[in-house]
Scaffold this active site. Structure first.
Site, PDB file in Angstrom:
ATOM      1  N   ASN A 109      43.667  31.640  23.714  1.00  0.00           N
ATOM      2  CA  ASN A 109      44.865  31.179  24.432  1.00  0.00           C
ATOM      3  C   ASN A 109      44.479  30.398  25.689  1.00  0.00           C
ATOM      4  O   ASN A 109      45.131  29.407  26.023  1.00  0.00           O
ATOM      5  CB  ASN A 109      45.773  32.364  24.785  1.00  0.00           C
ATOM      6  N   ASN A 154      52.603  36.545  30.845  1.00  0.00           N
ATOM      7  CA  ASN A 154      51.756  37.213  29.849  1.00  0.00           C
ATOM      8  C   ASN A 154      52.185  36.772  28.461  1.00  0.00           C
ATOM      9  O   ASN A 154      53.357  36.432  28.248  1.00  0.00           O
ATOM     10  CB  ASN A 154      51.914  38.733  29.956  1.00  0.00           C
ATOM     11  N   HIS A 157      52.255  38.436  24.707  1.00  0.00           N
ATOM     12  CA  HIS A 157      52.107  39.726  24.049  1.00  0.00           C
ATOM     13  C   HIS A 157      52.290  39.541  22.552  1.00  0.00           C
ATOM     14  O   HIS A 157      53.248  38.894  22.126  1.00  0.00           O
ATOM     15  CB  HIS A 157      53.146  40.708  24.602  1.00  0.00           C
ATOM     16  N   SER A 199      55.385  36.967  22.066  1.00  0.00           N
ATOM     17  CA  SER A 199      56.354  36.741  23.137  1.00  0.00           C
ATOM     18  C   SER A 199      55.635  36.336  24.409  1.00  0.00           C
ATOM     19  O   SER A 199      54.671  37.006  24.812  1.00  0.00           O
ATOM     20  CB  SER A 199      57.133  38.030  23.445  1.00  0.00           C
ATOM     21  N   ASP A 219      54.951  45.201  29.714  1.00  0.00           N
ATOM     22  CA  ASP A 219      55.522  44.381  28.630  1.00  0.00           C
ATOM     23  C   ASP A 219      57.053  44.385  28.649  1.00  0.00           C
ATOM     24  O   ASP A 219      57.693  44.244  27.602  1.00  0.00           O
ATOM     25  CB  ASP A 219      55.000  44.849  27.261  1.00  0.00           C
ATOM     26  N   GLN A 229      50.535  30.798  16.312  1.00  0.00           N
ATOM     27  CA  GLN A 229      51.811  30.579  17.007  1.00  0.00           C
ATOM     28  C   GLN A 229      51.647  30.715  18.522  1.00  0.00           C
ATOM     29  O   GLN A 229      52.267  29.976  19.289  1.00  0.00           O
ATOM     30  CB  GLN A 229      52.868  31.578  16.504  1.00  0.00           C
TER      31      GLN A 229
HETATM   32  N1  NHR Z   1      50.507  44.844  33.986  1.00  0.00           N
HETATM   33  C1  NHR Z   1      51.783  45.053  34.306  1.00  0.00           C
HETATM   34  N2  NHR Z   1      52.037  45.697  35.453  1.00  0.00           N
HETATM   35  N3  NHR Z   1      52.817  44.650  33.532  1.00  0.00           N
HETATM   36  C2  NHR Z   1      52.559  44.039  32.367  1.00  0.00           C
HETATM   37  O1  NHR Z   1      53.572  43.653  31.610  1.00  0.00           O
HETATM   38  C3  NHR Z   1      51.228  43.798  31.957  1.00  0.00           C
HETATM   39  C4  NHR Z   1      50.212  44.226  32.816  1.00  0.00           C
HETATM   40  C5  NHR Z   1      48.863  44.051  32.450  1.00  0.00           C
HETATM   41  C6  NHR Z   1      48.545  43.492  31.244  1.00  0.00           C
HETATM   42  C7  NHR Z   1      49.172  42.608  29.007  1.00  0.00           C
HETATM   43  C8  NHR Z   1      49.586  43.682  27.983  1.00  0.00           C
HETATM   44  C9  NHR Z   1      49.841  43.128  26.594  1.00  0.00           C
HETATM   45  O2  NHR Z   1      50.268  41.997  26.437  1.00  0.00           O
HETATM   46  C10 NHR Z   1      49.554  43.095  30.364  1.00  0.00           C
HETATM   47  C11 NHR Z   1      50.883  43.223  30.724  1.00  0.00           C
HETATM   48  C12 NHR Z   1      46.778  46.162  28.474  1.00  0.00           C
HETATM   49  C13 NHR Z   1      47.361  47.354  28.082  1.00  0.00           C
HETATM   50  C14 NHR Z   1      46.613  48.650  28.148  1.00  0.00           C
HETATM   51  O3  NHR Z   1      47.098  49.684  27.715  1.00  0.00           O
HETATM   52  C15 NHR Z   1      48.668  47.320  27.624  1.00  0.00           C
HETATM   53  C16 NHR Z   1      49.361  46.123  27.594  1.00  0.00           C
HETATM   54  C17 NHR Z   1      48.762  44.935  28.016  1.00  0.00           C
HETATM   55  C18 NHR Z   1      47.464  44.965  28.443  1.00  0.00           C
HETATM   56  N4  NHR Z   1      45.397  48.671  28.735  1.00  0.00           N
HETATM   57  C19 NHR Z   1      44.566  49.845  28.920  1.00  0.00           C
HETATM   58  C20 NHR Z   1      44.624  50.300  30.383  1.00  0.00           C
HETATM   59  O4  NHR Z   1      44.544  51.516  30.567  1.00  0.00           O
HETATM   60  C21 NHR Z   1      43.134  49.543  28.617  1.00  0.00           C
HETATM   61  C22 NHR Z   1      42.919  49.175  27.186  1.00  0.00           C
HETATM   62  C23 NHR Z   1      41.525  48.624  26.908  1.00  0.00           C
HETATM   63  O5  NHR Z   1      40.732  48.408  27.834  1.00  0.00           O
HETATM   64  O6  NHR Z   1      41.261  48.385  25.719  1.00  0.00           O
HETATM   65  O7  NHR Z   1      44.692  49.462  31.301  1.00  0.00           O
HETATM   66  O8  NHR Z   1      49.682  43.883  25.594  1.00  0.00           O
HETATM   67  C1  GAR Z   2      46.258  37.569  21.946  1.00  0.00           C
HETATM   68  O1  GAR Z   2      46.730  37.808  20.642  1.00  0.00           O
HETATM   69  C2  GAR Z   2      47.195  38.195  22.944  1.00  0.00           C
HETATM   70  O2  GAR Z   2      48.528  38.152  22.532  1.00  0.00           O
HETATM   71  C3  GAR Z   2      46.680  39.605  22.950  1.00  0.00           C
HETATM   72  O3  GAR Z   2      45.288  39.518  22.840  1.00  0.00           O
HETATM   73  C4  GAR Z   2      44.942  38.319  22.158  1.00  0.00           C
HETATM   74  C5  GAR Z   2      43.966  37.567  23.002  1.00  0.00           C
HETATM   75  O4  GAR Z   2      43.379  36.532  22.285  1.00  0.00           O
HETATM   76  N1  GAR Z   2      47.022  40.266  24.163  1.00  0.00           N
HETATM   77  C6  GAR Z   2      47.002  41.577  24.260  1.00  0.00           C
HETATM   78  O5  GAR Z   2      46.862  42.302  23.307  1.00  0.00           O
HETATM   79  C7  GAR Z   2      47.177  42.094  25.647  1.00  0.00           C
HETATM   80  N2  GAR Z   2      47.089  43.509  25.626  1.00  0.00           N
HETATM   81  P1  GAR Z   2      42.531  35.404  23.033  1.00  0.00           P
HETATM   82  O6  GAR Z   2      41.536  36.112  23.937  1.00  0.00           O
HETATM   83  O7  GAR Z   2      41.833  34.682  21.924  1.00  0.00           O
HETATM   84  O8  GAR Z   2      43.474  34.541  23.787  1.00  0.00           O
END
Ligand code: NHR
Ligand code: GAR
Length: 214
Positions: free
Chosen positions: A17, A109, A111, A138, A147, A175
């Site tokens: 991305n 972000n 997602h 999204s 999210d 997409q």
């Molecule tokens: N932070 C906030 N405050 N609000 C959001 O909407 C966020 C955010 C940080 C990242 C991306 C999100 C996604 O698109 C994002 C949105 C990480 C986790 C998670 O559980 C969940 C959602 C997203 C990113 N992370 C674990 C943690 O404890 C670690 C997981 C790992 O390292 O593999 O931080 O999905």
């Molecule tokens: C993407 O599919 C994005 O939507 C997702 O990780 C991929 C990153 O790909 N994001 C998450 O799952 C955040 N928790 P990329 O590194 O090739 O852009």
């Protein structure tokens, strides 16, 4: 917008991305990726940034470090770039309320699900387990609740029988690479805002499923 929109991209991994946004900015005089920050020093996205001579930083979580301390270090790294827009692109760490509030309305972000379905991790697995026939991605403004920020644009893909996580993820990725640069362009043109907890494009409220042309 008269001056160039300074974009900072946060990654943890492959950075496809990020690549789509860099390529989009090459065609957009309003925007420039001025930096890439990764929490993972091995992220392939850092190599992509270097190829485009984009400055990079790593902010690696120390073992046992609490979230507030990590966020403070991340905040210091972010400030060095003076960004107008922060783009989370596969960034895998949840950010604390203070940091998110500071940049609210200036942080996006992407997602990999049709929010509000499947917030959190492992979305492709969960879609397959539920036997859904539709999936997607999204782009949303980031708010402290995970999210849960207002959706700006979604893209849908079909789910076919026999799909694996890999096949489905690839279909969603394709997409993502179309919609994320478009949303970044809208922001850089000054057309996209967040207020009253909603996303607005050209002074019109965007509906809960994101922008859809009539
Ligand atoms: N932070 C906030 N405050 N609000 C959001 O909407 C966020 C955010 C940080 C990242 C991306 C999100 C996604 O698109 C994002 C949105 C990480 C986790 C998670 O559980 C969940 C959602 C997203 C990113 N992370 C674990 C943690 O404890 C670690 C997981 C790992 O390292 O593999 O931080 O999905
Ligand atoms: C993407 O599919 C994005 O939507 C997702 O990780 C991929 C990153 O790909 N994001 C998450 O799952 C955040 N928790 P990329 O590194 O090739 O852009």
């Amino acid at each position: 917008m008269e001056s160039c929109c300074r974009i900072l991209v946060l990654i943890s991994g492959n950075g496809s991305n990020l690549q789509a946004i860099i390529d989009g900015c090459d065609e957009n005089l309003h925007a420039e990726v001025v930096g890439v920050i990764s929490d993972n020093p091995e992220a392939y996205g850092l190599t992509r940034a270097h190829r485009h001579e984009i400055d990079t930083s790593c902010v690696i979580a120390h073992q046992g470090e609490n979230r507030a301390d990590y966020d403070n270090r991340l905040n210091a790294a972010i400030e060095r770039y003076q960004p107008d827009l922060i783009v989370l692109a596969g960034f895998m760490r949840i950010l604390g309320e203070e940091l998110v509030t500071k940049y609210q309305g200036r942080m996006l972000n992407i997602h990999p699900s049709l929010l509000p379905c499947y917030p959190g991790l492992n979305t492709h697995e969960r879609v397959l387990a539920a036997k859904d026939t539709e999936h997607g991605a999204s782009v949303h403004f980031v708010i402290p609740a995970l999210d849960a920020g207002p959706v700006i644009l979604q893209a849908k893909v079909p789910v076919y029988e026999g799909d694996t996580v890999e096949i489905l993820a690839e279909r969603v990725h394709e997409q993502e690479h179309a919609i994320y640069p478009l949303v970044v362009k809208w922001f850089s043109q000054g057309r996209l805002k967040m207020h009253d907890g909603k996303a607005w494009l050209d002074n019109e409220v965007i509906g809960v499923s994101g922008y859809a042309p009539d």
